[in-house]
Design a protein around this motif. Sequence first.
Motif, PDB file in Angstrom:
ATOM      1  N   THR A  45     -47.847 -19.366  80.856  1.00  0.00           N
ATOM      2  CA  THR A  45     -46.762 -18.482  81.299  1.00  0.00           C
ATOM      3  C   THR A  45     -47.007 -17.042  80.902  1.00  0.00           C
ATOM      4  O   THR A  45     -46.743 -16.104  81.661  1.00  0.00           O
ATOM      5  N   GLU A  46     -47.556 -16.839  79.662  1.00  0.00           N
ATOM      6  CA  GLU A  46     -47.755 -15.467  79.192  1.00  0.00           C
ATOM      7  C   GLU A  46     -48.841 -14.737  79.962  1.00  0.00           C
ATOM      8  O   GLU A  46     -48.946 -13.504  79.891  1.00  0.00           O
ATOM      9  N   ARG A  47     -49.659 -15.487  80.745  1.00  0.00           N
ATOM     10  CA  ARG A  47     -50.711 -14.838  81.530  1.00  0.00           C
ATOM     11  C   ARG A  47     -50.202 -14.402  82.910  1.00  0.00           C
ATOM     12  O   ARG A  47     -50.888 -13.667  83.628  1.00  0.00           O
TER      13      ARG A  47
ATOM     14  N   ASN B 103     -48.540 -12.338  85.685  1.00  0.00           N
ATOM     15  CA  ASN B 103     -48.303 -10.899  85.776  1.00  0.00           C
ATOM     16  C   ASN B 103     -46.857 -10.604  86.174  1.00  0.00           C
ATOM     17  O   ASN B 103     -46.313 -11.225  87.085  1.00  0.00           O
ATOM     18  N   SER B 104     -46.231  -9.626  85.507  1.00  0.00           N
ATOM     19  CA  SER B 104     -44.824  -9.315  85.761  1.00  0.00           C
ATOM     20  C   SER B 104     -44.598  -8.762  87.167  1.00  0.00           C
ATOM     21  O   SER B 104     -43.580  -9.056  87.805  1.00  0.00           O
TER      22      SER B 104
END
Length: 636
Positions: free
Chosen positions: A341-343, A345-346
Motif C-alpha cells: 500500500t505504501e508504494r 502513488n498518491s
Amino acid sequence: MITSQNLERLAKLCTHCSILALLCLGPLVAQSSQSTIRGTVRDQTGAVIPGTEVVLTDVNTNIRARVVITDENGNYEIPELKSGVYRLSAEMPGFKTFIADNITLEGGQIRRVDVLLEVGETSDQITVQAGAAVITTEGGSLNSTLDEDAHKDAPLVEISPHPTVMLTTLPGIQGQGWNVTIAGQTSAQTTQSDDGVINGPDAIQGHNINLVDEITVMAVNSTADSPRAATWNTISKRGDNTFHGAVWYKHINSALNARGFFQPEKPVFLFHEWQAEVSGPILQDKTFYHAAWYSERFPAGSFNLSDVPTLQMRQGDFSQFSQPLKDPLTGEPFPNNVIPTERLNSTALKVQELYIPEPNLGAPGALRQNLGWEHPWPSDKYQWDNYQWRIDHNLSDSNSLFVRYNFYRVPYILSRNLPAFTWTRLRKYSRGIVSDTHVFSPGVVNTFRFGWRGNYILDGDNLEGVNPTLGDEAVAPIGLQGVNPAGLSGQGFPRMDITGISSLQTSAGGLRADHFNFHWEDSINWTIGRHVWKFGFQLMRFNNFDGLVDEGTYGSFRFDGSFTGVGYADFLLRLPTRSQRLNPLLPRRMGTYELGLFVMDAFKVSPRLTLDYGLRMDIFGAPTVEDGLQYNWDPE
C-alpha cells in the motif's frame, strides 16, 4: 447621359480590362452555376436567317431575361442564365413567330434550341414544347443533375440531409460520409461550390439538400473555368411571381428496435425533423424572395461499454494475473503479485478515485467491457438549425442581382471512453453570395460574384448545463505538477493511456476554428461572329484563426507494463513509459490566398460542330502567420 454608344464603349473597356487582368494575374477556381442557351435560326429550306430577334423570358417571374439578334450565320448565344423554366420566341418579318415553351434549363448547362421559321405572318405562331434536355449535345463534358424531387422520392430512411447521400446514386460517383469520389477523382481534385462560389472542406458539413433546388455534377472534361478535374455545385431555391409555402415533419423512434446484447435495457432513440419555407414576389415581375428554416432534434441517449480495473487491481492486488508482477526497484516479483500500500502513488490513487469508475458488468475479475454506462445524449449532434434566405432583384432590363445567405448551428454533447470525460462542441457556419449579371450589349455579358463563408468551432463551452472537464482545474486536485506552464484554461485532461484499460482522455478544448474566407470573381462572355469568348479572374482569401489548447498541454502519459509487466501496475507506481508536455502558442491567425484566371472559346465550326478550348493558370499563395513564427524553405 447613358446611350447605346456609351454602353458599347463601356463593354469594350471592361473587355480590355479583363484581358489586362488575364495577362497580369493568375487562377480561376469556379465552375459557373449560370447556364447558356444557343442555337441556329433557319427557314424551311435549311438556309440560315441572320437578323432574327430572339427573346428569352423567365416563365415563373415573367421577366424578359434576354433579347439577342442572330448573326450573319444565323446563330444566337444567350449566356449567364439562372436555372429555371424559360420561353423562347423568335420573330422575323415574313415568317410566323416561333415559340419554344417550357425550356427546362439546369444549372451550368449549355443547351441548344434550334429555331425553324415558316413563311407567314408574324401574328401567326408555331409553338413547340421543349421540356428538359434528354441528352447533352453541347460540349464534351459529362454532366448529371440531381433535383429536389429526386431526394424527396428516394426510398431512404437516411437521417442526414447532406447531398452526398444522394450524389452516390448518380453514375460515376462513389463515396461514404462527407467525401465523394467523382469519376475516380479524389476530393483533392474535386471542387464543391454553392451558386458558383467555392466552398472549403471545413464548411461542407453545413450542406442541406432540402434547401437547394438542384445539384449539378461535372464529372469528366471540365472546362477551363473550373479549377479541378471534377466539380459539383448546389443551386439555391429562388422565388417567383407565385406565392408558395410548405411545412413538413418527419419522425423516427426506437419503438421497434432490438436491445443490444450487452445493454441492460434498450436505450431510447428519437428523431424529429421539420422544415418551413415560403417564397413569392416582393414586387411583381421585379423582386422575389425565398426563405426557409430546417431543424432536427435528437432527444436520445447512448449506451457505452468500457474497460476498467477490477476491484482487486484498484487496491494494488494483481494476484489474478498468472505472470509474476515485477518490482522495478529490485527486479524481483512482488510477493503474491500484490503491491504494498505504501508504494501506491498518491496522484494515481486520486486519479483512480475521481475519474475511474468501479466495474459493474461481468463476473468478478472480468477485464474487458466490465463497465456499462448510459450517456444521456446521442452519439452525435442533438440539435441542428439551418436558416437560408435569398432575394432576386432586377435592377433594370439589362441588370439582375441576387443575394443569398445561409446560417447553420449545431451543438454536441459527446461521450468519451469514461463518464467523467464528456465533452462539448458548438459549430456555426455562415455562407453568403452577392451575384450581379449585367448585359452591356446582346454580345457582351458580365457576371460578378462576391462570396464569403465563416466556420466557427468552440470546444468545451457550457451547453445545456453540461460543464466539461477543464484541464487546469483537473491537474490541481490530483497533485500533478510541471504541466501547463502558460496557465492556459480549456477543456482537457492529462491524457493517460494504460494498456488494458480505457484511455483517460477528453477532446482538446478552446476556440478550434474561427475562419472567415472571401471570394471575388468576375467573368465576361463576349460573342464575336462564330466565337464565344469567356475570360475572367477569381481571388480567394483564406483567414484561419486557431485558439485550441492542444492535447498534451496538461500532460500526456503512457503506461504499457514495461516496468512491472502490467500496465495498470505501472500506473499505480507512477512509472510512465512515455510522458509529454506541450506549451502551445495561442492564439494564432494564418492567412493565404488563391488567385486564378482563365480564357476559353467556343468556336462554332458548324451548327453540328462546336470546338471548345481554353487555358487557365493557378497560383497558390504561401501561408503566413500573423505572429511571424513560422518556418519555410529559404532559397538564400
